[in-house]
Design an enzyme around this catalytic site. Sequence first.
Site, mmCIF file in Angstrom:
data_model
loop_
_atom_site.group_PDB
_atom_site.id
_atom_site.type_symbol
_atom_site.label_atom_id
_atom_site.label_comp_id
_atom_site.label_asym_id
_atom_site.label_seq_id
_atom_site.Cartn_x
_atom_site.Cartn_y
_atom_site.Cartn_z
ATOM 1 N N ASP A 125 1.567 -0.943 52.062
ATOM 2 C CA ASP A 125 0.659 -0.077 51.308
ATOM 3 C C ASP A 125 0.240 1.067 52.226
ATOM 4 O OD1 ASP A 125 0.129 -1.803 48.759
ATOM 5 O OD2 ASP A 125 0.072 -3.174 50.447
ATOM 6 N N SER A 127 2.662 -9.743 45.945
ATOM 7 C CA SER A 127 2.173 -10.820 45.075
ATOM 8 C C SER A 127 2.725 -10.655 43.671
ATOM 9 C CB SER A 127 0.647 -10.801 45.025
ATOM 10 O OG SER A 127 0.124 -10.895 46.326
ATOM 11 N N HIS A 186 1.239 -11.280 53.894
ATOM 12 C CA HIS A 186 -0.137 -11.564 54.303
ATOM 13 C C HIS A 186 -0.152 -12.404 55.588
ATOM 14 C CE1 HIS A 186 -0.561 -11.376 49.737
ATOM 15 N NE2 HIS A 186 -1.366 -10.415 50.138
ATOM 16 N N GLN A 222 -10.756 -1.869 41.766
ATOM 17 C CA GLN A 222 -9.544 -1.124 42.105
ATOM 18 C C GLN A 222 -8.484 -1.219 40.999
ATOM 19 O OE1 GLN A 222 -9.088 -3.560 45.692
ATOM 20 N NE2 GLN A 222 -6.903 -3.617 45.256
ATOM 21 N N MET A 260 7.963 -7.609 50.050
ATOM 22 C CA MET A 260 7.218 -8.724 49.451
ATOM 23 C C MET A 260 5.947 -8.203 48.812
ATOM 24 S SD MET A 260 7.549 -11.723 52.214
ATOM 25 C CE MET A 260 9.154 -12.370 52.619
ATOM 26 N N HIS A 276 1.596 -14.466 50.514
ATOM 27 C CA HIS A 276 3.021 -14.585 50.813
ATOM 28 C C HIS A 276 3.210 -14.240 52.290
ATOM 29 C CE1 HIS A 276 2.972 -10.222 50.615
ATOM 30 N NE2 HIS A 276 2.518 -10.270 49.372
HETATM 31 P P1 AMP Z 1 -2.969 -7.512 48.755
HETATM 32 O O1 AMP Z 1 -3.344 -8.947 48.673
HETATM 33 O O2 AMP Z 1 -1.752 -7.154 47.962
HETATM 34 O O3 AMP Z 1 -4.139 -6.578 48.512
HETATM 35 O O4 AMP Z 1 -2.532 -7.252 50.256
HETATM 36 C C1 AMP Z 1 -3.364 -7.604 51.325
HETATM 37 C C2 AMP Z 1 -2.796 -7.033 52.587
HETATM 38 O O5 AMP Z 1 -1.483 -7.523 52.799
HETATM 39 C C3 AMP Z 1 -2.689 -5.504 52.534
HETATM 40 O O6 AMP Z 1 -3.048 -4.968 53.796
HETATM 41 C C4 AMP Z 1 -1.237 -5.298 52.250
HETATM 42 O O7 AMP Z 1 -0.747 -4.059 52.723
HETATM 43 C C5 AMP Z 1 -0.627 -6.439 53.020
HETATM 44 N N1 AMP Z 1 0.714 -6.720 52.505
HETATM 45 C C6 AMP Z 1 1.077 -6.925 51.210
HETATM 46 N N2 AMP Z 1 2.413 -7.069 51.116
HETATM 47 C C7 AMP Z 1 2.903 -6.947 52.367
HETATM 48 C C8 AMP Z 1 4.205 -7.006 52.929
HETATM 49 N N3 AMP Z 1 5.291 -7.198 52.182
HETATM 50 N N4 AMP Z 1 4.332 -6.844 54.265
HETATM 51 C C9 AMP Z 1 3.237 -6.619 55.052
HETATM 52 N N5 AMP Z 1 1.975 -6.578 54.583
HETATM 53 C C10 AMP Z 1 1.805 -6.734 53.256
#
Ligand code: AMP
Length: 366
Positions: free
Chosen positions: A201, A237, A69, A93, A235, A66
């Site tokens: 995060d 996933s 990312h 995880q 935002m 999204h």
């Molecule tokens: P994930 O795919 O959820 O493991 O996230 C991958 C990376 O995207 C991680 O570093 C998250 O912190 C970052 N991320 C997820 N959601 C957001 C968001 N809304 N804004 C900024 N970074 C994000």
Amino acid sequence: MATKLRPIQTIAALTARRSLSTTHRYASASSSPQIFRDVPPLRTYRRSLLLSNRTVGLVPTMGALHDGHLSLARLAAVENTDVFISIYVNPTQFGLNEDLSSYPKTWEADLVALETLDAELAATPGAGRISAVFAPTTKTMYPTLPPDSSLPGKGSFVTITPLANLLEGASRPVFFRGVATICLKLFNICTPERVYFGQKDVQQTAVIRRLAKDFHVDTTVRVGPTQREESGLAMSSRNIYLGTRRRNVARVLSQALRRAEAQYLAGKRTRGDILWPATAHADEVAAAQEELDPGARAKFEVDYISLADPETMEEVEVVDPARGAILSTAMKMLPLEEVAEGEQLGAGDDKIPVRLIDNVILEPAE
Ligand code: AMP
């Protein structure tokens, strides 16, 4: 150029075929991001970039991409010639009772999003390009033993204590062990100059910073701001599981944090003074939902509302203005009890509980 001679796939080739083949082909002159499934070809590619004095910024993700990312990829493209995106839903995880099997997987849409972003970057003077997508198999990432989510569990793990046992780690005991382990693997494979993580995060960023420091990982940890929906909801996933009703109520996270932040900005420094409006707001919204009919309400449970030190994530009683602090919260949106006629529902018909997190950084004030 070495990059044209390796057995790789490109996104353009994949999306054109609309299927994921395991057969590799030699790249054409296409500048589409290349997809790597295995370590040796990626290492060869990475070495060729190093020898050409190019720099790599790695954005680790679990896919279902999204704008959060993509914002990290954009940031990486400002600071590096080459952006690597990893897409891997890391089993270790997820706790044994967590949502690994239902975690959204949108591989084809992810590739289209990356290809579109890469085209945007190609038209941006001075920007780096998304040159590699690393989408490994579990056998590649866990070459010796299958991934184990139990405690103590079998396998090679990175543990970062007590930081990883607090907050998210208290609710999800294997979470940061899995995150730190997979990230160290990715850092070793990609040897990026810089790695990019989202502030959304925030405890993860503290864990990754500690990992890089304590294991002397030769990379710079960069953190990009949280991207939000119009309502203020961060935002994620997992937001695809929220229909309109739960999405509306989910604003409570960012609203509660903003109320606490306002206290800090108004000069309040003690835990009680900063946190009470956040807790009061969450209680009010929860009570208002409780009053509604089951067909109109969306119930949620607050896991924590925290005021913590930015490095250790230990709770603080008084904010040291020289250090600032992290306000963070986690709440679980419960499944809808009754669905109204014609209601716009999320994936899984709003029957899947969704744990949401959010945070605000209280910047040092002196
Ligand atoms: P994930 O795919 O959820 O493991 O996230 C991958 C990376 O995207 C991680 O570093 C998250 O912190 C970052 N991320 C997820 N959601 C957001 C968001 N809304 N804004 C900024 N970074 C994000």
